[in-house]
Design a protein around this motif. Structure first.
Motif, short mmCIF file in Angstrom:
data_model
loop_
_atom_site.label_atom_id
_atom_site.label_comp_id
_atom_site.label_asym_id
_atom_site.label_seq_id
_atom_site.Cartn_x
_atom_site.Cartn_y
_atom_site.Cartn_z
N VAL A 1 0.84 -1.20 0.00
CA VAL A 1 0.00 0.00 0.00
C VAL A 1 0.88 1.25 0.00
O VAL A 1 0.62 2.21 -0.74
CB VAL A 1 -0.95 -0.01 1.23
N VAL A 2 1.93 1.23 0.83
CA VAL A 2 2.85 2.38 0.89
C VAL A 2 3.57 2.54 -0.44
O VAL A 2 3.72 3.66 -0.95
CB VAL A 2 3.85 2.20 2.05
N ARG A 3 4.02 1.43 -1.01
CA ARG A 3 4.75 1.53 -2.28
C ARG A 3 3.85 2.06 -3.39
O ARG A 3 4.28 2.88 -4.22
CB ARG A 3 5.31 0.17 -2.68
N ASN A 4 2.59 1.59 -3.45
CA ASN A 4 1.67 2.10 -4.47
C ASN A 4 1.43 3.60 -4.31
O ASN A 4 1.34 4.34 -5.30
CB ASN A 4 0.34 1.35 -4.39
N ALA A 5 1.33 4.05 -3.06
CA ALA A 5 1.14 5.49 -2.83
C ALA A 5 2.36 6.27 -3.29
O ALA A 5 2.24 7.33 -3.93
CB ALA A 5 0.86 5.75 -1.34
N LEU A 6 3.56 5.76 -2.98
CA LEU A 6 4.79 6.44 -3.42
C LEU A 6 4.90 6.45 -4.94
O LEU A 6 5.29 7.46 -5.55
CB LEU A 6 6.01 5.76 -2.79
N TYR A 7 4.56 5.32 -5.56
CA TYR A 7 4.62 5.24 -7.02
C TYR A 7 3.70 6.28 -7.66
O TYR A 7 4.08 6.97 -8.62
CB TYR A 7 4.22 3.83 -7.45
N THR A 8 2.50 6.42 -7.11
CA THR A 8 1.55 7.40 -7.66
C THR A 8 2.03 8.83 -7.41
O THR A 8 1.88 9.70 -8.28
CB THR A 8 0.16 7.19 -7.03
N LEU A 9 2.60 9.08 -6.23
CA LEU A 9 3.14 10.42 -5.95
C LEU A 9 4.28 10.75 -6.92
O LEU A 9 4.44 11.91 -7.33
CB LEU A 9 3.63 10.48 -4.50
N ARG A 10 5.07 9.75 -7.27
CA ARG A 10 6.15 10.00 -8.24
C ARG A 10 5.57 10.34 -9.61
O ARG A 10 6.09 11.21 -10.32
CB ARG A 10 7.05 8.77 -8.34
N LYS A 11 4.46 9.68 -9.98
CA LYS A 11 3.83 9.99 -11.26
C LYS A 11 3.24 11.40 -11.26
O LYS A 11 3.27 12.09 -12.27
CB LYS A 11 2.72 8.97 -11.54
N ILE A 12 2.71 11.83 -10.09
CA ILE A 12 2.17 13.20 -9.99
C ILE A 12 3.30 14.21 -10.03
O ILE A 12 3.21 15.24 -10.70
CB ILE A 12 1.33 13.34 -8.70
N GLY A 13 4.38 13.96 -9.26
CA GLY A 13 5.57 14.78 -9.32
C GLY A 13 5.43 16.18 -8.74
O GLY A 13 6.03 17.12 -9.25
N HIS A 14 4.67 16.34 -7.66
CA HIS A 14 4.47 17.66 -7.05
C HIS A 14 5.35 17.78 -5.80
O HIS A 14 5.42 16.87 -4.97
CB HIS A 14 3.00 17.86 -6.70
#
Length: 678
Positions: free
Chosen positions: A516-529
């Motif tokens: 769950v943590v890794r998926n959240a980090l992966y999505t935050l990297r895609k957002i890039g804010h």
């Protein structure tokens, strides 16, 4: 039974191997892999106590341990294919070879017309010298072996081994025979229903000698078989066209004595008549007395079913009677509007289209949206919000996402923060309902469908309109989603939503589940804010290396210069993949601050494994990328370091350092003796 599950697993593996083997050339690597899987499943079945032979009963597979009913579609298909080839019993020895299993699978893949008896199946295996796989037939109530084999059904007596045992009782064999015959008859008539020429020949045979009663029974049988199919009209047209090709001597009594009298009470005859064209109806009128058609119009007035079809048939018969029985005769009176008039057909189609559930749902949504947007807030009918929410739920469940987006767009004009409104406006109430779990979970269901691109665009726009509450619910569903493919799509949707998805994603960084943590980090990297960076720093210390690896990647992307110090601490991470990612991240041109830590990595203990060597090779590339004098001096120290000839990993590191240094400093020549000091 204790070994029933073993039988189920083996039979499923047999079905999968049989289907897969038909897709690949014999002897190919993939085909051999499927045979090997079947062998492993067979070995497991033997270890769990499965005892051969396995007998093919009427509705099940039977063996020494009991009986397995075939309720599964795949197992039903396997049972039927074995029965169609006359195989009533299958026996496999534990010492069977893979090539013998391949021969058995090829036997089951052979067309039925080539192997329609147990004799042919047994000969097929015998000709290929297969001795550890044997097949037997179903018993036929005491027939001698030669007689039973001549019939193509087998005797049910096992042909391999010294003993002989009767496979089934007489009743079982007879039931199997009857069932197989009925299935073949059904298939024959199903194919005949689409073959006008074949159907005509059959009708001619049935009606030979003026037996129109048998012809009517045949037509009734075909109509009854077509009732449950989706192409009833196509079959009726084929039947009617074949009938109209019969000679007049057959058609006249058939229509006069059978079909027209039956149309008033027999649904099959009625449906057949509703398929006639205008020319065909005039042809029928030539074969029957006029009073018979008049009587039919009276009888149809009391017909209890299909009012629309009944009225059209009445109109067609009346028009035919007015025009006369001969083709080209002028109408008896003026016709105001023909049922084939283009305007009437267009109007009829519009009425039918307007009654479809999807069209009614869309029009209801339009009416409610107009009501919500036009009334004064104080006069707002509260039921409209609930009704629109229910329409959206039905549309999502029924595959109409465009209608849901239209509803959301209709209420998106009032998109100010809800905390500033007292009391909440009608559109806010609707958006709040659409952001609830019951609706958002249906949006996730869209992502489970293939292809994914359309649903992903719909889900992205839905969450943008639904607001923070909908994004929060969607993120919670992502944490509970069991399928990795769907999780990837959900992460992509949140990345497209962008900044509004950051707060719920950051709240998931404290979850105890690493994925769950890794998926959240992966999505935050895609957002890039950059606003997500402070919370990401803490994830660099997560106990799971997969999370730390993703944290390094996202920290470098969103943190910029502020990420150098926290990421630098991970160059000594216990996990080699995290170390490599961190070392690559800090290897920016001119980043002298990373040189001391990279020096410890490169000049520390020698490479004890390939992972250590890869980390040190990455360190050399990072130092070369930094390119300062301090970084190059570390490479010089690595070149002059002793490397024993049996430690290939260390020699590889030293050689790369020398090559990198010579490329960066062309004039700096290193003595071969110093480079290869053995």
């Amino acid at each position: 039974m204790s070994n029933q599950q073993a039988l189920v697993v083996f039979l499923r593996a047999l079905v999968a191997a049989k289907k897969s083997l038909a897709l690949y050339p014999p002897g190919s690597e993939t085909a051999m892999a499927w045979i090997e899987r079947l062998r492993r499943s067979l070995d497991d079945a033997f270890r769990q106590g499965l005892i051969f032979p396995i007998r093919v009963a009427r509705d099940s597979f039977a063996w020494a341990g009991g009986e397995l009913p075939t309720t599964d579609r795949a197992l039903k298909g396997l049972r039927f294919e074995m029965q169609s080839r006359g195989i009533g019993e299958l026996s496999i020895e534990p010492s069977v070879e893979n090539w013998e299993l391949q021969a058995m699978l090829e036997l089951l893949n052979k067309p039925i017309e080539q192997l329609a008896s147990i004799t042919a199946a047994h000969s097929y295996l015998r000709d290929r010298a297969v001795v550890r796989v044997s097949v037997g037939g179903a018993g036929l109530g005491g027939l001698p072996a030669s007689s039973a084999l001549d019939t193509g059904w087998g005797t049910g007596i096992e042909e391999s081994g010294s003993g002989a045992s009767l496979a089934w009782t007489d009743g079982d064999a007879l039931d199997l025979l009857v069932e197989s015959i009925l299935e073949l008859v059904d298939k024959r008539f199903e194919s005949l229903a689409y073959d006008r020429t074949g159907l005509l020949e059959w009708f001619q045979t049935v009606s030979r000698g003026g037996r129109v009663d048998r012809l009517y029974a045949a037509v009734n049988m075909l109509g009854a078989m077509a009732q449950g199919s989706g192409d009833r009209e196509v079959r009726a047209r084929t039947t009617l066209e074949a009938l109209m090709l019969l000679p007049d001597a057959t058609l006249a009594p058939f229509f006069t004595d059978c079909l027209l009298p039956g149309a008033a009470s027999d649904l099959t005859a009625f449906n057949l008549l509703t398929q006639v064209t205008e020319d065909e109806l005039r042809g029928i009128a030539r074969h029957v007395p006029r009073e018979r058609l008049v009587a039919l119009t009276t009888e149809l007035l009391e017909y209890p079913w299909e009012e629309g079809k009944r009225l059209r048939l009445l109109e067609a018969i009346t028009l035919t009677l007015e025009r006369g029985a001969e083709p080209g005769a002028s109408p008896a009176g003026p016709a105001l509007l023909s049922h084939q008039d283009p305007l009437l057909l267009e109007l009829r189609q519009e009425i039918i289209d307007a009654c479809r559930p999807d069209v009614l749902l869309a029009r209801s949504a339009d009416v409610l949206l107009a009501l919500v947007s036009s009334v004064h807030p104080g006069e707002y009918p509260g039921f409209a919000a609930d009704a629109l929410a229910e329409i959206a739920r039905e549309a999502l469940a029924g595959g109409q996402p465009d209608l849901v987006l239209r509803v959301l767009r209709g209420v998106a004009t009032d998109a100010a923060p809800e905390v500033s409104r007292e009391p909440p406006t009608p559109t806010m109430l609707i958006r709040r309902k659409l952001a609830g779990p019951s609706h958002v979970s249906l949006v996730v269901d869209l992502l489970r469908r293939d292809p994914p691109m359309g649903p992903m665009d719909v889900a992205t726009e839905y969450l943008r309109f639904a607001g923070p509450e909908g994004v929060e619910v969607f993120t919670a569903l992502l944490a509970e989603e069991p399928h990795r493919r769907v999780r990837i799509r959900m992460c992509e949707v949140l990345a497209r939503v962008g900044v509004p998805a950051i707060p719920p994603l950051l709240s998931r960084l404290a979850d105890k589940r690493w994925f769950v943590v890794r998926n959240a980090l992966y999505t935050l990297r895609k957002i890039g804010h950059a606003s997500a960076f402070p919370a990401i720093v803490a994830a660099l210390e997560h106990p799971d290396p997969r999370v730390r690896l993703e944290a390094v990647r996202v920290a470098v992307q969103v943190g910029g210069a502020a990420a150098k110090a926290p990421v630098l601490r991970r160059v000594h991470d216990p996990d080699a993949s995290v170390r490599r990612a961190a070392i690559s991240a800090v290897g920016a041109p001119g980043n002298d601050g990373a040189v001391p830590e990279l020096r410890k990595v490169l000049l520390g203990p020698g490479a004890r494994s390939e992972d250590d060597a890869e980390v040190q090779l990455g360190t050399i590339r990072a130092l070369a990328s930094i390119g300062t004098s301090a970084a190059l001096s570390v490479l010089e120290a690595a070149v002059s370091r002793r490397a024993w000839f049996w430690r290939r990993a260390e020699r590889r590191v030293r050689d790369l350092a020398a090559q990198t240094l010579s490329a960066r400093k062309p004039r700096a020549r290193v003595s071969p003796k110093a480079v290869d000091d053995r």
